[in-house]
Design a protein around this motif. Structure first.
Motif, short mmCIF file in Angstrom:
data_model
loop_
_atom_site.label_atom_id
_atom_site.label_comp_id
_atom_site.label_asym_id
_atom_site.label_seq_id
_atom_site.Cartn_x
_atom_site.Cartn_y
_atom_site.Cartn_z
N LEU A 1 -6.33 -9.67 -3.99
CA LEU A 1 -5.27 -8.71 -4.29
C LEU A 1 -4.81 -7.98 -3.03
O LEU A 1 -3.62 -7.70 -2.87
N SER A 2 -5.74 -7.68 -2.15
CA SER A 2 -5.38 -7.03 -0.89
C SER A 2 -4.51 -7.96 -0.04
O SER A 2 -3.50 -7.54 0.53
N MET A 3 -4.92 -9.22 0.03
CA MET A 3 -4.13 -10.21 0.78
C MET A 3 -2.76 -10.38 0.14
O MET A 3 -1.74 -10.46 0.85
N ALA A 4 -2.72 -10.45 -1.18
CA ALA A 4 -1.45 -10.63 -1.88
C ALA A 4 -0.51 -9.46 -1.65
O ALA A 4 0.69 -9.65 -1.47
N ALA A 5 -1.05 -8.24 -1.64
CA ALA A 5 -0.22 -7.06 -1.42
C ALA A 5 0.38 -7.07 -0.03
O ALA A 5 1.59 -6.81 0.16
N SER A 6 -0.44 -7.36 0.96
CA SER A 6 0.05 -7.41 2.34
C SER A 6 1.07 -8.53 2.52
O SER A 6 2.12 -8.35 3.14
N PHE A 7 0.76 -9.69 1.95
CA PHE A 7 1.66 -10.83 2.05
C PHE A 7 3.00 -10.55 1.35
O PHE A 7 4.06 -10.79 1.91
N ALA A 8 2.93 -10.02 0.14
CA ALA A 8 4.14 -9.75 -0.63
C ALA A 8 5.01 -8.71 0.04
O ALA A 8 6.25 -8.82 0.05
N ASP A 9 4.39 -7.69 0.59
CA ASP A 9 5.14 -6.64 1.28
C ASP A 9 5.87 -7.20 2.49
O ASP A 9 6.96 -6.74 2.85
N SER A 10 5.26 -8.18 3.14
CA SER A 10 5.90 -8.83 4.29
C SER A 10 6.99 -9.80 3.86
O SER A 10 8.05 -9.89 4.48
N SER B 1 -5.03 -1.35 -8.62
CA SER B 1 -3.62 -1.06 -8.89
C SER B 1 -3.20 0.23 -8.20
O SER B 1 -2.14 0.29 -7.55
N ALA B 2 -4.03 1.26 -8.31
CA ALA B 2 -3.73 2.54 -7.67
C ALA B 2 -3.70 2.39 -6.15
O ALA B 2 -2.80 2.92 -5.48
N ALA B 3 -4.68 1.67 -5.60
CA ALA B 3 -4.75 1.49 -4.15
C ALA B 3 -3.52 0.75 -3.61
O ALA B 3 -2.95 1.13 -2.58
N ILE B 4 -3.12 -0.30 -4.31
CA ILE B 4 -1.96 -1.08 -3.88
C ILE B 4 -0.68 -0.25 -3.99
O ILE B 4 0.16 -0.25 -3.09
N ARG B 5 -0.55 0.48 -5.06
CA ARG B 5 0.65 1.31 -5.25
C ARG B 5 0.75 2.38 -4.16
O ARG B 5 1.79 2.56 -3.54
N ILE B 6 -0.36 3.07 -3.91
CA ILE B 6 -0.36 4.12 -2.90
C ILE B 6 -0.18 3.54 -1.50
O ILE B 6 0.59 4.06 -0.69
N GLY B 7 -0.87 2.44 -1.23
CA GLY B 7 -0.84 1.85 0.10
C GLY B 7 0.46 1.19 0.48
O GLY B 7 0.69 0.87 1.66
N THR B 8 1.32 0.95 -0.51
CA THR B 8 2.63 0.33 -0.22
C THR B 8 3.78 1.29 -0.53
O THR B 8 4.90 0.86 -0.75
N TYR B 9 3.47 2.58 -0.53
CA TYR B 9 4.50 3.60 -0.76
C TYR B 9 5.22 3.40 -2.09
O TYR B 9 6.45 3.50 -2.18
N GLU B 10 4.44 3.07 -3.12
CA GLU B 10 4.96 2.88 -4.48
C GLU B 10 5.87 1.65 -4.61
O GLU B 10 6.58 1.50 -5.60
N LYS B 11 5.82 0.78 -3.65
CA LYS B 11 6.71 -0.39 -3.65
C LYS B 11 6.17 -1.54 -4.50
O LYS B 11 6.93 -2.29 -5.11
N TYR C 1 8.78 -9.86 0.97
CA TYR C 1 9.92 -9.18 0.33
C TYR C 1 10.01 -7.75 0.85
O TYR C 1 9.74 -6.79 0.13
N ASP C 2 10.39 -7.60 2.11
CA ASP C 2 10.33 -6.27 2.71
C ASP C 2 11.39 -5.31 2.21
O ASP C 2 11.29 -4.09 2.43
N ASP C 3 12.41 -5.81 1.52
CA ASP C 3 13.47 -4.93 1.02
C ASP C 3 13.49 -4.80 -0.50
O ASP C 3 14.46 -4.29 -1.07
N ASP C 4 12.44 -5.27 -1.16
CA ASP C 4 12.44 -5.29 -2.63
C ASP C 4 11.19 -4.62 -3.20
O ASP C 4 10.15 -4.56 -2.56
N PHE C 5 11.31 -4.16 -4.44
CA PHE C 5 10.15 -3.77 -5.20
C PHE C 5 9.50 -5.05 -5.74
O PHE C 5 10.18 -6.04 -6.02
N ILE C 6 8.20 -5.02 -5.88
CA ILE C 6 7.46 -6.25 -6.19
C ILE C 6 6.41 -6.01 -7.26
O ILE C 6 5.77 -4.95 -7.30
N GLU C 7 6.23 -7.01 -8.11
CA GLU C 7 5.11 -7.03 -9.04
C GLU C 7 4.17 -8.16 -8.63
O GLU C 7 4.62 -9.28 -8.38
#
Length: 229
Positions: A111-120, A155-165, A122-128
């Motif tokens: 999940l940590s890898m997925a969050a970092s990967f997804a944020d990279s 879920s809380a860690a990912i939400r907080i760590g990605t600025y609610e993105k 789709y840098d301009d989008d909200f993501i699930e």
């Protein structure tokens, strides 16, 4: 909104992929598979086939180095033989919730890898981010990293760590595997392309815990497993 599905090529993650494509359309969905040294690496081939079925982008990341010291029976380097019984039976037999196929903090890492990967990606989008954990996996704490408290914390860690993105979605967290199959059948999920077995054979062994769970899930829905026909 974009969606990234942690895809193992198995039944649960394929159902999540079917749900995301149905909700957002294939162009807004990506599948992410992670190699962690698993003995059943055939699942990655299945994940690719499922991604091609839905015409979604499929990415693979390698995390095998992290688990080289692990003694999990799921890893290619392990000499442990797999238990040919259900998770519940293994827990009762061993008098411990930590079963042989547990991989240390696997879902936390993925999940940590997925969050970092997804944020990279789709840098301009909200993501699930979708993960296909369900209550059968968490029962008896067989897999602690499939439990509701664990998913809530991640879920809380990912939400907080990605600025609610980024939001974590676990649609079957409080449901059983038979419920997963029910939804997948309704959506026409390509279960004939999936692979769940922990063994390396050309055909599912039918004896490992995940094979037993899968067989029961289809039986409870009154249908034959398409992967066995």
């Amino acid at each position: 909104m974009k969606a990234v599905i942690l895809s193992s090529g198995g039944l649960d993650s394929t159902t999540c992929l079917a749900m995301a494509v149905n909700k957002y359309g294939a162009k807004n969905v990506s599948a992410l598979s992670i190699f962690y040294g698993q003995r059943h690496a055939k699942e990655l081939e299945a994940a690719n086939n499922v991604a091609e079925f839905y015409n979604v982008a499929h990415y693979e990341l390698d995390a095998a180095e992290i688990f080289k010291l692990s003694h999990s029976a799921l890893l290619d380097t392990s000499t442990e033989s797999l238990e040919e019984s259900s998770y519940a039976a293994q827990i009762e037999k061993n008098n411990s919730p930590r079963i042989a196929t547990y991989v240390p903090f696997r879902n936390g890492l993925m999940l940590s890898m997925a969050a970092s990967f997804a944020d990279s990606l789709y840098d301009d989008d909200f993501i699930e981010i979708y993960i296909g954990v369900h209550s059968d996996d968490a029962a008896g704490h067989a897999y602690a990293d499939c439990s509701a408290p664990f998913v809530a914390a991640m879920s809380a860690a990912i939400r907080i760590g990605t600025y609610e993105k980024i939001r974590l979605v676990a649609p079957f967290l409080c449901q059983k595997k038979s419920d997963v199959v029910k939804v997948g059948l309704e959506l026409g999920a390509p279960y004939h392309l999936t692979w769940s077995c922990y063994e390396r054979g050309d055909k599912p062994c039918g004896k490992c815990a995940t094979c037993l769970d899968r067989a029961q899930a289809f039986a409870l829905n009154g249908v034959k497993d398409p992967a066995l026909t």
